[in-house]
Design a protein around this motif. Sequence first.
Motif, PDB file in Angstrom:
ATOM      1  N   THR A  47       0.843  -1.192   0.000  1.00 29.81           N
ATOM      2  CA  THR A  47       0.000   0.000   0.000  1.00 29.81           C
ATOM      3  C   THR A  47       0.880   1.245   0.000  1.00 29.81           C
ATOM      4  O   THR A  47       2.100   1.174   0.165  1.00 29.81           O
ATOM      5  CB  THR A  47      -0.914   0.016   1.232  1.00 29.81           C
ATOM      6  N   GLU A  48       0.274   2.386  -0.168  1.00 29.96           N
ATOM      7  CA  GLU A  48       1.022   3.635  -0.233  1.00 29.96           C
ATOM      8  C   GLU A  48       1.686   3.946   1.108  1.00 29.96           C
ATOM      9  O   GLU A  48       1.073   3.771   2.167  1.00 29.96           O
ATOM     10  CB  GLU A  48       0.104   4.789  -0.621  1.00 29.96           C
ATOM     11  N   PRO A  49       2.938   4.399   1.080  1.00 27.89           N
ATOM     12  CA  PRO A  49       3.598   4.793   2.331  1.00 27.89           C
ATOM     13  C   PRO A  49       2.960   6.053   2.907  1.00 27.89           C
ATOM     14  O   PRO A  49       2.241   6.788   2.212  1.00 27.89           O
ATOM     15  CB  PRO A  49       5.042   5.048   1.899  1.00 27.89           C
ATOM     16  N   LEU A  50       3.230   6.283   4.164  1.00 29.01           N
ATOM     17  CA  LEU A  50       2.726   7.490   4.809  1.00 29.01           C
ATOM     18  C   LEU A  50       3.319   8.712   4.125  1.00 29.01           C
ATOM     19  O   LEU A  50       4.525   8.785   3.888  1.00 29.01           O
ATOM     20  CB  LEU A  50       3.107   7.478   6.290  1.00 29.01           C
ATOM     21  N   THR A  66       6.852   1.900   5.011  1.00 31.00           N
ATOM     22  CA  THR A  66       6.929   3.042   5.923  1.00 31.00           C
ATOM     23  C   THR A  66       7.718   2.652   7.165  1.00 31.00           C
ATOM     24  O   THR A  66       7.141   2.241   8.180  1.00 31.00           O
ATOM     25  CB  THR A  66       5.516   3.528   6.311  1.00 31.00           C
ATOM     26  N   HIS A 100      -0.210   1.633   6.215  1.00 37.32           N
ATOM     27  CA  HIS A 100       0.828   2.238   5.380  1.00 37.32           C
ATOM     28  C   HIS A 100       2.042   1.317   5.357  1.00 37.32           C
ATOM     29  O   HIS A 100       2.767   1.194   6.353  1.00 37.32           O
ATOM     30  CB  HIS A 100       1.227   3.614   5.923  1.00 37.32           C
ATOM     31  N   LEU A 116       1.687   1.046  10.750  1.00 39.73           N
ATOM     32  CA  LEU A 116       2.878   1.397   9.976  1.00 39.73           C
ATOM     33  C   LEU A 116       3.764   0.161   9.818  1.00 39.73           C
ATOM     34  O   LEU A 116       4.065  -0.519  10.795  1.00 39.73           O
ATOM     35  CB  LEU A 116       3.655   2.508  10.684  1.00 39.73           C
ATOM     36  N   GLU A 146      -6.122   2.236   8.720  1.00 43.23           N
ATOM     37  CA  GLU A 146      -5.231   2.813   7.712  1.00 43.23           C
ATOM     38  C   GLU A 146      -3.884   2.091   7.784  1.00 43.23           C
ATOM     39  O   GLU A 146      -3.171   2.191   8.776  1.00 43.23           O
ATOM     40  CB  GLU A 146      -5.053   4.309   7.962  1.00 43.23           C
TER      41      GLU A 146
END
Length: 463
Positions: free
Chosen positions: A27-30, A218, A215, A66, A213
């Motif tokens: 998934t997209e990093p923070l 990260t 991330h 995270l 959520e």
Amino acid sequence: MNAPLAPAFVNGDVSFWYRSIGVPVPTEPLAGDVQADVAIVGAGYTGLWTAYYLKKLDPALRVVVLEKEFAGFGASGRNGGWLAGLLPGSAARYAKHHGRDTALRFQREMFAAVDEVIRVAHTEGIDADLVKGGLFNVARTPAQAARLRAEVVAQRSWGWTPEDVDLLSTREMTARINVEGALAASWSPHCARIQPALLARGLARAVRVLGVELHERTPVTEIARGRAVTPGGTVSADLVLRCTEGFTAAVPGHHRDWLPMNSSMIVTEPLDSWDEIGWSGSELLGDMAHYYMYAQRTADDRIAFGGRGRPYLYGSRLDDRGHTHDWTVDALWRLLTSFFPAVKGARVEHAWSGVLGVPRDWCATVGLDRSTGLGWAGGYTGHGVTATNLAGRTLADLALGRDTDLTTLPWVGRRVRRWEPEPLRWLGVHAMYRLYRLADAREATGTPRTSVLARIADMITGH
């Protein structure tokens, strides 16, 4: 390397479990600072179970997880697939400060956690090749057989009933799994086979559906009161929970808290020799050697077989890509074919390693310091597949201030001294496993008693 290798043999690349399903796209990093109610560092089983139960108990919470790599990258996606109701530590040690009844209750909760994982997997539609087939422990020397009988006696003294564990004759054992040289065995129903990576990825999907959520990619560079700092931004939260298990040594300020211990596995090609081997009930298999093994028959008819390879790297360094040394692959192959000679015509298709967390007293802990808002869970010493579920539920209750039966279990708030500095740490661990190997070799000569070398090894490291 002397072990026969399949043409498509892979060493490392996380694990075989991901080979069959594919390494996920993270998934997209923070990207930027965020405010949350709870920040969780680490997206292995512990972090994912904690996030899952937090959102189930309080859907309004903003929970941010995270992860340095991707969910299930560490031990959660590399283990032997034992969903076993074994205590992550010593019942006697847990009872020492909390009483016998509390330790007995802890064991029953571990048994129940096996069924809880199965329940959640069914509820959330997670197909992780789950089969509750139980667990065999086998003895192949007289000394191992004596330890096996003593272990069952000890388990009965800690509340295990005949329905929880039973001694089997050699004939009963080999009728179910034909282990070469078996002298005695025990069986417990409190264990299920899983495909570890499928469980990890299924949990990751489930928590995201609940609104967590996640991330990935990260890395967290600092865990402090009220914040988890990453290169892409800071998560500010009332509670920050560390769920990093074998990678805890890389977290600033926690280098000597838990020892990162390596365990290695090989997996065969699909086998056609099951008539000789047996093993039709998807039971898990372990043994009573000091340098012990663990195995499962996979859903696609392979044997996944594990044990200790190079147990510890100097300075608590981490080999996080999962590469396994050639001599470890050879040693695991020799041991596998000594258990099952019928496998000798097959080949090894994948080898990998993972890292588990070991506290100084070899007992797992869960805790939350209300004065700082910092919490933690882990140190499962190789029994984390089930223990992570119980830890996640316990940590969720602690985070929400719930006074439950779980928050009074004896691992809650447990703190032990840190591991020694180097070179003592490296010397102690390597001496322990050298002595265990020598002890197994001596016991293979037929001596009926546990080798004194193993007792010395236990004394060195407090095992």
